[in-house]
Design an enzyme around this catalytic site. Structure first.
Site, PDB file in Angstrom:
ATOM      1  N   GLU A  40      -3.892   8.274  -5.215  1.00 56.35           N
ATOM      2  CA  GLU A  40      -2.982   7.847  -6.278  1.00 56.35           C
ATOM      3  C   GLU A  40      -1.786   8.815  -6.289  1.00 56.35           C
ATOM      4  O   GLU A  40      -0.670   8.449  -6.625  1.00 56.35           O
ATOM      5  CB  GLU A  40      -3.734   7.918  -7.614  1.00 56.35           C
ATOM      6  CG  GLU A  40      -2.930   7.455  -8.795  1.00 56.35           C
ATOM      7  CD  GLU A  40      -3.755   7.456 -10.079  1.00 56.35           C
ATOM      8  OE1 GLU A  40      -4.823   6.812 -10.117  1.00 56.35           O
ATOM      9  OE2 GLU A  40      -3.320   8.109 -11.036  1.00 56.35           O
ATOM     10  N   SER A  69      -6.394  12.290 -11.476  1.00 57.99           N
ATOM     11  CA  SER A  69      -7.175  11.543 -10.477  1.00 57.99           C
ATOM     12  C   SER A  69      -6.442  11.584  -9.139  1.00 57.99           C
ATOM     13  O   SER A  69      -5.303  11.115  -9.054  1.00 57.99           O
ATOM     14  CB  SER A  69      -7.305  10.074 -10.896  1.00 57.99           C
ATOM     15  OG  SER A  69      -7.823  10.005 -12.192  1.00 57.99           O
ATOM     16  N   ARG A  95      -2.088   0.601 -12.014  1.00 62.57           N
ATOM     17  CA  ARG A  95      -1.422   1.771 -11.390  1.00 62.57           C
ATOM     18  C   ARG A  95      -0.363   1.321 -10.375  1.00 62.57           C
ATOM     19  O   ARG A  95      -0.189   1.930  -9.317  1.00 62.57           O
ATOM     20  CB  ARG A  95      -2.434   2.670 -10.677  1.00 62.57           C
ATOM     21  CG  ARG A  95      -3.455   3.276 -11.560  1.00 62.57           C
ATOM     22  CD  ARG A  95      -2.838   4.286 -12.539  1.00 62.57           C
ATOM     23  NE  ARG A  95      -3.878   4.920 -13.307  1.00 62.57           N
ATOM     24  CZ  ARG A  95      -4.404   4.415 -14.422  1.00 62.57           C
ATOM     25  NH1 ARG A  95      -3.939   3.279 -14.914  1.00 62.57           N
ATOM     26  NH2 ARG A  95      -5.347   5.043 -15.067  1.00 62.57           N
TER      27      ARG A  95
HETATM   28  C1  LIG Z   1      -4.342  16.421 -15.754  1.00 64.06           C
HETATM   29  C2  LIG Z   1      -3.705  15.091 -15.397  1.00 64.06           C
HETATM   30  C3  LIG Z   1      -4.166  13.939 -15.989  1.00 64.06           C
HETATM   31  C4  LIG Z   1      -3.586  12.700 -15.688  1.00 64.06           C
HETATM   32  N1  LIG Z   1      -4.064  11.588 -16.306  1.00 64.06           N
HETATM   33  C5  LIG Z   1      -3.509  10.386 -16.058  1.00 64.06           C
HETATM   34  C6  LIG Z   1      -3.961   9.209 -16.737  1.00 64.06           C
HETATM   35  O1  LIG Z   1      -4.846   9.265 -17.586  1.00 64.06           O
HETATM   36  N2  LIG Z   1      -3.378   8.032 -16.422  1.00 64.06           N
HETATM   37  C7  LIG Z   1      -2.372   7.937 -15.523  1.00 64.06           C
HETATM   38  O2  LIG Z   1      -1.879   6.824 -15.304  1.00 64.06           O
HETATM   39  N3  LIG Z   1      -1.910   9.023 -14.860  1.00 64.06           N
HETATM   40  C8  LIG Z   1      -2.450  10.249 -15.114  1.00 64.06           C
HETATM   41  N4  LIG Z   1      -2.004  11.356 -14.451  1.00 64.06           N
HETATM   42  C9  LIG Z   1      -0.932  11.219 -13.457  1.00 64.06           C
HETATM   43  C10 LIG Z   1       0.481  11.528 -14.003  1.00 64.06           C
HETATM   44  O3  LIG Z   1       0.412  12.058 -15.292  1.00 64.06           O
HETATM   45  C11 LIG Z   1       1.354  10.278 -14.024  1.00 64.06           C
HETATM   46  O4  LIG Z   1       1.431   9.712 -12.752  1.00 64.06           O
HETATM   47  C12 LIG Z   1       2.765  10.570 -14.536  1.00 64.06           C
HETATM   48  O5  LIG Z   1       3.461   9.371 -14.775  1.00 64.06           O
HETATM   49  C13 LIG Z   1       3.552  11.423 -13.544  1.00 64.06           C
HETATM   50  O6  LIG Z   1       4.772  11.805 -14.152  1.00 64.06           O
HETATM   51  P1  LIG Z   1       5.709  12.874 -13.419  1.00 64.06           P
HETATM   52  O7  LIG Z   1       7.013  12.875 -14.137  1.00 64.06           O
HETATM   53  O8  LIG Z   1       5.030  14.153 -13.322  1.00 64.06           O
HETATM   54  O9  LIG Z   1       5.879  12.165 -11.998  1.00 64.06           O
HETATM   55  P2  LIG Z   1       6.160  12.781 -10.554  1.00 64.06           P
HETATM   56  O10 LIG Z   1       4.900  13.306  -9.982  1.00 64.06           O
HETATM   57  O11 LIG Z   1       7.314  13.686 -10.622  1.00 64.06           O
HETATM   58  O12 LIG Z   1       6.571  11.434  -9.785  1.00 64.06           O
HETATM   59  C14 LIG Z   1       5.625  10.387  -9.663  1.00 64.06           C
HETATM   60  C15 LIG Z   1       6.294   9.166  -9.006  1.00 64.06           C
HETATM   61  O13 LIG Z   1       7.300   8.643  -9.870  1.00 64.06           O
HETATM   62  C16 LIG Z   1       8.572   8.614  -9.188  1.00 64.06           C
HETATM   63  N5  LIG Z   1       9.579   8.908 -10.209  1.00 64.06           N
HETATM   64  C17 LIG Z   1       9.576   9.925 -11.104  1.00 64.06           C
HETATM   65  N6  LIG Z   1      10.636   9.821 -11.919  1.00 64.06           N
HETATM   66  C18 LIG Z   1      11.337   8.722 -11.515  1.00 64.06           C
HETATM   67  C19 LIG Z   1      12.545   8.101 -11.940  1.00 64.06           C
HETATM   68  N7  LIG Z   1      13.271   8.545 -12.991  1.00 64.06           N
HETATM   69  N8  LIG Z   1      12.977   6.995 -11.270  1.00 64.06           N
HETATM   70  C20 LIG Z   1      12.284   6.491 -10.221  1.00 64.06           C
HETATM   71  N9  LIG Z   1      11.124   7.041  -9.772  1.00 64.06           N
HETATM   72  C21 LIG Z   1      10.659   8.145 -10.409  1.00 64.06           C
HETATM   73  C22 LIG Z   1       8.455   9.667  -8.114  1.00 64.06           C
HETATM   74  O14 LIG Z   1       9.364   9.422  -7.065  1.00 64.06           O
HETATM   75  C23 LIG Z   1       7.004   9.501  -7.707  1.00 64.06           C
HETATM   76  O15 LIG Z   1       6.878   8.404  -6.846  1.00 64.06           O
HETATM   77  C24 LIG Z   1      -2.532  12.620 -14.751  1.00 64.06           C
HETATM   78  C25 LIG Z   1      -2.057  13.800 -14.149  1.00 64.06           C
HETATM   79  C26 LIG Z   1      -2.630  15.018 -14.480  1.00 64.06           C
HETATM   80  C27 LIG Z   1      -2.081  16.279 -13.869  1.00 64.06           C
END
Ligand SMILES: Cc1cc2nc3c(=O)[nH]c(=O)nc-3n(C[C@H](O)[C@H](O)[C@H](O)COP(=O)(O)OP(=O)(O)OC[C@H]3O[C@@H](n4cnc5c(N)ncnc54)[C@H](O)[C@@H]3O)c2cc1C
Length: 342
Positions: free
Chosen positions: A325, A229, A160
């Site tokens: 996280e 998580s 992570r």
């Molecule tokens: C129901 C559920 C289940 C999940 N299960 C998992 C799992 O099994 N495994 C897992 O690893 N995660 C899991 N997650 C967490 C989540 O899916 C991941 O962290 C995912 O990558 C977040 O994507 P996002 O676009 O929504 O990110 P955001 O929440 O929008 O951003 C997350 C981070 O990434 C940065 N970021 C986003 N886009 C960019 C970019 N283009 N350039 C630079 N930085 C950027 C942001 O600044 C921030 O620091 C889960 C979440 C939920 C809601």
């Protein structure tokens, strides 16, 4: 560049909390990126789909939401090279790859969020992580206003974790990722729930099984808003693990290559008696204690107060300080759970 003022972000985060950004910028071309420099002299946050983000105040900093789209697939003699824009949806990418006979991502099905966020925390599930298939990441560096190509090694992926959370934190923006898949695919079935599948199972059936398991275990953010998580699984020293295991015989633990031991944060929270615990309209999920949910009208501050309470209870009982996280975002930018005034 597309932009908006006083933009409400309630629909742009999976906790569904209300928060307003003074300005939203959505760069979608290299020219747009050049224009970004002017907005970086104030606190900002790069937002993907907001599924790992909790806005803890009524206001956020300036929001930059990358709009780079597109999926380019190149077939080589022994595999596939797939370049994907940061604004593409991760789960849709997984489906598209599997349907087109490009295998490897099926264990990562149904992880919410954008492709651009996937390298940031090196998303992982069911024995596979983003790093396993990453060839390179295209990244725009704010200071030099130039696009760099970072190899998998440059990204320094860990559990992570990546360089984007460390040395390159807030230094730039991910534009696209390039993934590489060998044609000689083999299903990864070691995880509980997948080990019931036959060895010659298809990637499509692995994906279906992953989706079925996830749907049975995790609340759908569209129905019960959450960010998956909330805390990372803590990693402790062998000595600390030995002492805890003497007291808690049934404590799940996962020895790591460097002799440290990973513990299950969900188990610790449950043992602290917090499963189903409610505070300020937010709750510890009653089926999966690692997930905090918005029961309807919780504010970001309410959810972070619950997180703080969970952290304190686990620390009191086990002497382990859980680390979020999820990224906590206040008007001044990213904050720590400790630093944020509850
Ligand atoms: C129901 C559920 C289940 C999940 N299960 C998992 C799992 O099994 N495994 C897992 O690893 N995660 C899991 N997650 C967490 C989540 O899916 C991941 O962290 C995912 O990558 C977040 O994507 P996002 O676009 O929504 O990110 P955001 O929440 O929008 O951003 C997350 C981070 O990434 C940065 N970021 C986003 N886009 C960019 C970019 N283009 N350039 C630079 N930085 C950027 C942001 O600044 C921030 O620091 C889960 C979440 C939920 C809601």
């Amino acid at each position: 560049m597309k932009s908006a003022s006083q933009f409400q972000l309630k629909q742009s985060n999976s906790f569904n909390v209300a928060s307003i950004t003074p300005s939203l910028y959505q760069p979608a071309s290299y020219a747009d990126l050049d224009d970004l420099a002017e907005v970086l002299n104030q606190p900002f946050y790069i937002l993907g789909e907001g599924s790992n983000t909790l806005f803890v105040e009524d206001e956020t900093p300036v929001i930059i939401r990358p709009g780079f789209k597109g999926v380019d697939i190149e077939e080589t003699c022994d595999g596939y090279r797939v370049r994907v824009g940061a604004a593409e949806n991760w789960h849709q990418l997984v489906i598209r790859c599997v349907e087109q006979g490009i295998y490897g991502l099926e264990n990562l099905a149904l992880i919410p969020g954008s492709v651009g966020a996937a390298p940031v925390q090196n998303i992982g599930a069911y024995g596979v992580e983003f790093a396993d298939y990453c060839q390179e990441v295209e990244w725009f560096e704010f200071s030099s206003k130039s696009v760099k190509t970072l190899s998998r090694q440059d990204c320094q992926f860990g559990y992570r974790d990546s360089v984007f959370k460390g040395a390159l934190y807030n230094q730039g923006l991910i534009i696209s990722v390039t993934l590489i898949f060998p044609k000689n695919w083999q299903a990864k079935l070691s995880y509980h729930g997948l080990d019931v599948l036959p060895e010659d199972v298809s990637a499509l059936d692995v994906m279906k099984q992953v989706i079925a398991i996830r749907e049975s275990k995790l609340p759908d953010p569209k129905v019960l808003p959450n960010a998956g998580s909330f805390f990372k699984n803590p990693v402790v020293s062998p000595e600390q693990h030995r002492l805890l295991a003497q007291e808690y015989h049934d404590m799940p633990s996962y020895p790591q290559a460097d002799k440290s031991v990973k513990l299950a944060a969900g188990w610790l929270i449950e043992q602290a008696g917090l499963k189903g615990f409610m505070l300020n309209g937010a709750a510890v999920h009653d089926k999966q204690a690692l997930v905090l949910v918005n029961k309807g009208c919780a504010s970001g501050k309410g959810i972070s107060s619950l997180a703080k309470h969970v952290q304190t209870c686990v620390l009191d009982k086990f002497g382990i300080k859980l680390q979020p996280e999820v990224r906590l975002i206040a008007a001044r930018g990213e904050v720590e759970l400790d630093e944020f005034e509850q």
